[in-house]
Design an enzyme around this catalytic site. Structure first.
Site, PDB file in Angstrom:
ATOM      1  N   ASP A 164       9.422 107.287   7.228  1.00  0.00           N
ATOM      2  CA  ASP A 164      10.052 108.330   8.052  1.00  0.00           C
ATOM      3  C   ASP A 164       9.507 109.674   7.576  1.00  0.00           C
ATOM      4  OD1 ASP A 164      11.676 110.030   9.457  1.00  0.00           O
ATOM      5  OD2 ASP A 164      13.518 109.500   8.423  1.00  0.00           O
ATOM      6  N   GLU A 194      12.214 118.718  10.830  1.00  0.00           N
ATOM      7  CA  GLU A 194      13.063 117.825  11.644  1.00  0.00           C
ATOM      8  C   GLU A 194      14.284 117.390  10.868  1.00  0.00           C
ATOM      9  OE1 GLU A 194      14.552 113.906  13.212  1.00  0.00           O
ATOM     10  OE2 GLU A 194      13.782 114.392  11.231  1.00  0.00           O
ATOM     11  N   ASP A 217       9.138 108.517  16.169  1.00  0.00           N
ATOM     12  CA  ASP A 217       9.844 108.550  14.885  1.00  0.00           C
ATOM     13  C   ASP A 217      10.152 107.113  14.475  1.00  0.00           C
ATOM     14  OD1 ASP A 217      11.371 109.453  12.672  1.00  0.00           O
ATOM     15  OD2 ASP A 217      12.252 111.086  13.847  1.00  0.00           O
ATOM     16  N   HIS A 304      15.370 106.671   4.674  1.00  0.00           N
ATOM     17  CA  HIS A 304      15.719 107.753   3.730  1.00  0.00           C
ATOM     18  C   HIS A 304      15.916 107.272   2.292  1.00  0.00           C
ATOM     19  CE1 HIS A 304      17.025 110.951   6.932  1.00  0.00           C
ATOM     20  NE2 HIS A 304      15.802 110.475   7.105  1.00  0.00           N
TER      21      HIS A 304
HETATM   22 ZN   LIG Z   1      12.533 110.844  11.060  1.00  0.00          ZN
END
Ligand SMILES: [Zn+2]
Length: 333
Positions: A164, A194, A217, A304
């Protein structure tokens, strides 16, 4: 360059939100030989243009990653940090981190911290400094750090920090390499900031004023044990065609066009609804008088965290689908 190699190259460049200079330079160098125009704007978006006589098409992948930013340096030499973007403290324990200047450290919870209720305030970064003075010679308040974890392949799966959204940046670079003639006026935007609120995409969309836009994405999956069903897609089942996320309801015409193209080119696709989190599509579709906006996503596990996982076949399907869309004769609105 192959997708895996591209991801590897992009990941060595520092690029947390607001500090994207290094990754922007790497992408610009890779894009330049295939583009008519490469520019950077005030917020730090990189805009790569391939001219065509048709309508303006914007394909947007954010190049920033989440990260940590130093807020306090303690007298014992430990650092306290805040986050850039949505990171839960429990996802980053004992992870090695790397600052832009190469200083390395590790994120550690205080011994008294309770895992279930863990907050970042109860964690610190240990860079091995013996006291505050030595720490201040190594880093300053405001310096940013990123995960310093490995990238590797396991079969078709790539495991790496910052898939990501470096995997989508790699996808757009592959699309650019593969394009022959381009009937549309194509803008590949590698957006900034973003992860802290779709900030770069907002100004880029305003300046480009596109007829059509796709956000590219990663997206949440529903294919792991105990899944909370935040996503709808599975790894290895193809490119994800976005129907909705928390920031956008995609224009039905774009969902239909993408699914038609996928059928014609035999590209595996799956429908994507992400219940938690948004994408640049959120900022783009409400620009000016509104923009026809959709999304193509790479399914990704453990988003993440320091070890995200995606399938290279899915990313390759995204390349095919986006290249087909870029070369489709779209009608001017
Ligand atoms: Zn992203």
């Amino acid at each position: 360059m192959e997708l895996f190699e591209l991801i590897q190259t992009l990941n060595t460049a520092h690029g947390p939100s607001g500090d994207e200079g290094a990754v922007r330079e790497v992408i610009a160098a890779l894009a330049r030989p295939h583009a008519d125009e490469v520019t950077a704007d005030t917020l730090g978006n990189l805009i790569v243009r391939k001219r065509g006589s048709g309508p303006k098409v914007m394909l947007c992948a954010h190049m920033d990653s989440t990260g940590l930013i130093v807020t306090h340096i303690e007298k014992e030499g430990f650092l306290r940090v805040g986050t850039l973007g949505g990171i839960a403290a429990r996802e980053l324990l004992y992870t090695p981190v790397r600052f832009k200047n190469g200083v390395r450290g590790v994120i550690v919870p205080e011994e008294k911290a309770e895992f279930g209720k863990l907050k970042l305030d109860a964690c610190y970064v240990d860079i091995g400094a013996k006291d505050e003075e030595q720490a201040r010679r190594m880093v300053q308040v405001g310096d940013t750090a990123v995960y310093d974890t490995a990238i590797f392949l396991s079969g078709d799966k790539v495991v790496s920090p910052y898939l990501d959204n470096r995997i989508s940046c790699a996808v757009l670079l592959r699309v650019l390499e593969e394009l022959d003639a381009c009937p549309n006026d194509l803008y590949l935007v590698f957006s900034a900031q973003e992860e802290v609120g779709l900030r770069g995409a907002r100004t880029a969309a305003w300046s480009i004023d596109p007829d059509y836009a796709l956000a590219v994405d990663v997206t949440d999956v529903d294919d792991t044990p105990g899944s909370e069903k935040l996503g709808t897609v599975r790894l290895g089942q193809g490119a994800a065609v976005k129907v909705m996320d928390r920031s956008v309801i995609c224009h039905p015409q774009l969902v239909e066009t993408l699914e038609r193209l996928a059928g014609e080119r035999e590209v595996p696709v799956q429908r994507d609804i992400m219940r938690g989190g948004g994408t640049d599509a959120g900022a783009i579709h409400t620009t000016r008088m509104g923009v026809l906006t959709g999304g193509v996503s790479v399914p990704c596990r453990y988003i993440h965290t320091p070890t995200e996982m995606a399938d290279l076949g899915d990313a390759a399907a995204c390349v095919k689908l986006l290249a087909a869309f870029a070369q489709e004769e779209l009608t001017r609105l």
